[in-house]
Design a protein around this motif. Structure first.
Motif: not given
Lengths: 355, 283
Positions: A317-321, A323
């Motif tokens: 769960k990367p720090l994606a936009t 989110v």
């Protein structure tokens, strides 16, 4: 098992943390004069709480990262307690040429279960130098010490500042407390001569009062004052070095005043006093705590456990936009998507990030 | 205080001017948001200008630090002026990396840059006095301690930035600035950074303890910085426990994060006011 669950409760963890924070606040700048229980009680409470939590909560014992993290914290609590029970701290002043002996240690503090063998520590103090810059700003200290080598001989090592001498688990640190000493021999009218050293106050901290006193057996008190010649320079760089320093010893018996060069003697009531030479002494701080390495390992394991836990939790769960800009099927400006269709990602697919 | 005596000052002023440019552009970005469907966000050009200003500021502050380092022969580790300029550099550097790699967090610049500017304003009023490097500072663990501390404080700043957005958007003035962002997800993101804060704070304390053991013969002595940093660590741990255990309102969570940032800030920059030396043994 209800009591175990209560003992493991997060609420108790928070109570323990608040108590520990209060204990830390009370210990600020004054740990020596605070009762042990101020910190020991919350630490013990937190250790019990941690132990119970490890046993009770599957979320901890089934999760390797969290388990290592909590075991690491427990290890820190236990080792810190063992450290306080077994520690040893003291100071010692060593004259040049002096062989270390336990009896020379002063200001000794140790835990009730201290079992270190200070008696087996052997070293011989050598010369030392300290660099200074203007306004007496202390630079590097280099203290030469002879320690036993593996062939039952001696080897010279240099210690100072952040390089302690470690012997039998005891760590010897040089301190700012060091200075000059007069080697004196008392030659009584009857009996054997006795040689010893009189340490003057720390130099250059007390350069203005290089004095001390001594009372010979059966005689009256003798006051000494060292009139030193050193490289002392308040405005420039200089090195404090016993080899390049000299002094006259002023001896005052109350009735008479004598100035002695090294090798000179003065007759006194009951004998003769000889000023053999000018020498130096170094003050060391002695520290012993057998748990140091364990504490380091335990605390590092704790951090690694925490990293492992959250890595496994958040790696997918990367720090994606998306989110943040997630509710709509639209991406935020400035973001390039790398999905197959180069399309924004649906918010509801990403909307599951939990701490 | 003259430029001749302190040649690092013009570079520092220029760096601060660049940071000011980034701050102004960040605000301009949220005030003149571009609407994209239901969302609003700073334009791509605006984001690039903000990042460029921060990068220019970092370069100028690097030169300033380099000039001072060359002049004094040691790094910026001793007095408050050095502490501030060094933090301005590292906060900018690490935040620029986060800003670049995580576009979703870019709106946080309107909170982060003013917080950085507290240091920027402060450093302008401090005498850039020369410092003496204590012999106990010539230790590799100092680098680890300082390095982890810088990452810790910057991640705390990022979390504070996200927390600031949560609080700001409840104000009438800023209600439209962050339209389209989910408070819940901002909250989750901020707390994810708080986990990183806990990790790097722990590493900072461990490295500091090893350094203290070598430098002063004790790994912990409850001096001003140690007590304050332990309080910070405890408060982070307690806050994360509370966040995991109880349903915490995002605004309460945001206030908690800002309070922790405040505590970390006081630990870093307040200690010189109530302690003769940041750490015992410096003198």
């Amino acid at each position: 098992m209800r009591w175990l669950r209560r003992l493991a409760s997060t609420r108790l963890t928070l109570v323990g943390m608040v108590l520990l924070a209060i204990g830390a606040g009370l210990s600020y700048d004054n740990p020596e004069h605070m009762p042990v229980w101020v910190l020991a009680t919350p630490m013990a409470l937190l250790a019990l709480n941690l132990s119970a939590a490890i046993v009770v909560y599957p979320a901890i014992y089934r999760n390797p990262g969290l388990l290592v993290f909590h075991l690491g914290l427990l290890g820190i609590c236990v080792l810190a307690a063992i450290g306080r029970l077994t520690h040893y701290e003291a100071h010692v002043e060593m004259s040049k040429g002096q062989i270390f002996a336990t009896e020379a240690a002063n200001d000794v503090r140790h835990g009730p279960l201290h079992m270190g063998d200070l008696d087996s520590v052997r070293f011989v103090q050598g010369p030392w130098t300290v660099d200074y810059t203007s306004r007496l700003t202390r630079g590097p200290t280099r203290s030469h010490v002879l320690v036993p080598d593996e062939q039952e001989g001696w080897q010279e090592i240099i210690v100072g500042d952040d390089t302690p001498m470690i012997l039998e688990g005891f760590r010897f640190y040089t301190t700012f407390n060091k200075g000059f000493a007069a080697v004196l021999t008392w030659i009584p009218d009857e009996g054997e001569a006795v040689t010893g050293t009189i340490h003057m106050p720390s130099f250059p901290l007390f350069d203005y009062k290089q004095s001390n006193s001594w009372q010979p057996p059966g005689g009256q008190e003798i006051k000494f004052w060292l009139r030193l010649q050193t490289a002392y320079d308040i405005d420039g760089s200089w090195t404090l070095d016993g080899k390049t320093s000299s002094a006259k010893l002023v001896v005052n018996t109350g009735e008479e005043r004598h100035e002695l060069d090294p090798g000179q003697a003065v007759p006194m009531e009951g004998g003769q006093l000889r000023f053999d030479e000018l020498t130096t002494w170094m003050g060391y701080r002695i520290f012993y705590d057998p748990t140091l390495f364990g504490l380091f390992i335990s605390s590092m394991l704790s951090v690694l456990g925490l990293c492992l836990h959250y890595w496994r939790k958040f790696a997918h769960k990367p720090l994606a936009t998306e989110v943040l800009y997630g509710r709509d099927n639209v991406s935020a400006p400035g973001v390039t998507h790398k999905t197959d269709a180069d399309a924004p990602v649906q918010a509801n697919q990403r909307n599951t990030v939990h701490l | 205080m003259s430029v001749t005596d302190f040649p690092e000052l013009p570079w520092m002023w220029a760096g601060l001017a660049a940071y000011m440019g980034a701050t102004v552009m960040a605000f301009r970005g949220v005030i003149t948001m571009e609407n994209i469907g239901a969302l609003s966000a700073p334009s791509r050009i605006n984001q690039q200008v903000v990042l460029a200003c921060i990068v220019i500021g970092i370069v100028l502050l690097t030169i300033s630090l380099g000039v001072r380092w060359d002049r004094l022969g040691h790094g910026p580790f001793v007095n408050l002026f050095e502490l501030l300029i060094s933090q301005l550099w590292s906060l900018g550097l690490i935040y620029a990396l986060v800003y670049w790699r995580v576009p979703a967090l870019r709106a946080s610049a309107v909170v982060v840059m003013p917080l950085i500017w507290i240091l920027g304003t402060w450093v302008l009023f401090i005498e850039p006095a020369d410092s003496r490097f204590p012999p106990t500072y010539s230790n590799n663990w100092l680098w680890a301690h300082v390095g982890f501390g810088k990452v810790f404080l910057t991640f705390c700043l990022v979390a504070a930035g996200l927390a600031g957005i949560i609080l700001l958007r409840s104000l009438p003035l800023a209600r439209d600035w962050f339209r389209g962002m989910s408070t819940e997800l901002l909250d989750q993101m901020a707390w994810r950074f708080m986990i990183l804060v806990l990790v790097f704070d722990s590493l900072m304390l461990i490295a500091g303890a090893v350094w203290a053991q070598d430098a002063w013969g004790r790994y912990w002595a409850w001096d001003a910085l140690e007590t304050s940093s332990f309080m910070t660590w405890l408060s982070i741990g307690a806050a994360i426990h509370v966040r995991m255990t109880y349903k915490l309102d995002p605004r309460i969570g945001a206030l908690t994060i800002l309070a922790i940032f405040g505590l970390a800030f006081v630990t870093y920059f307040g200690a010189p006011f109530y302690s003769q030396a940041a750490h015992k043994g410096v003198i």
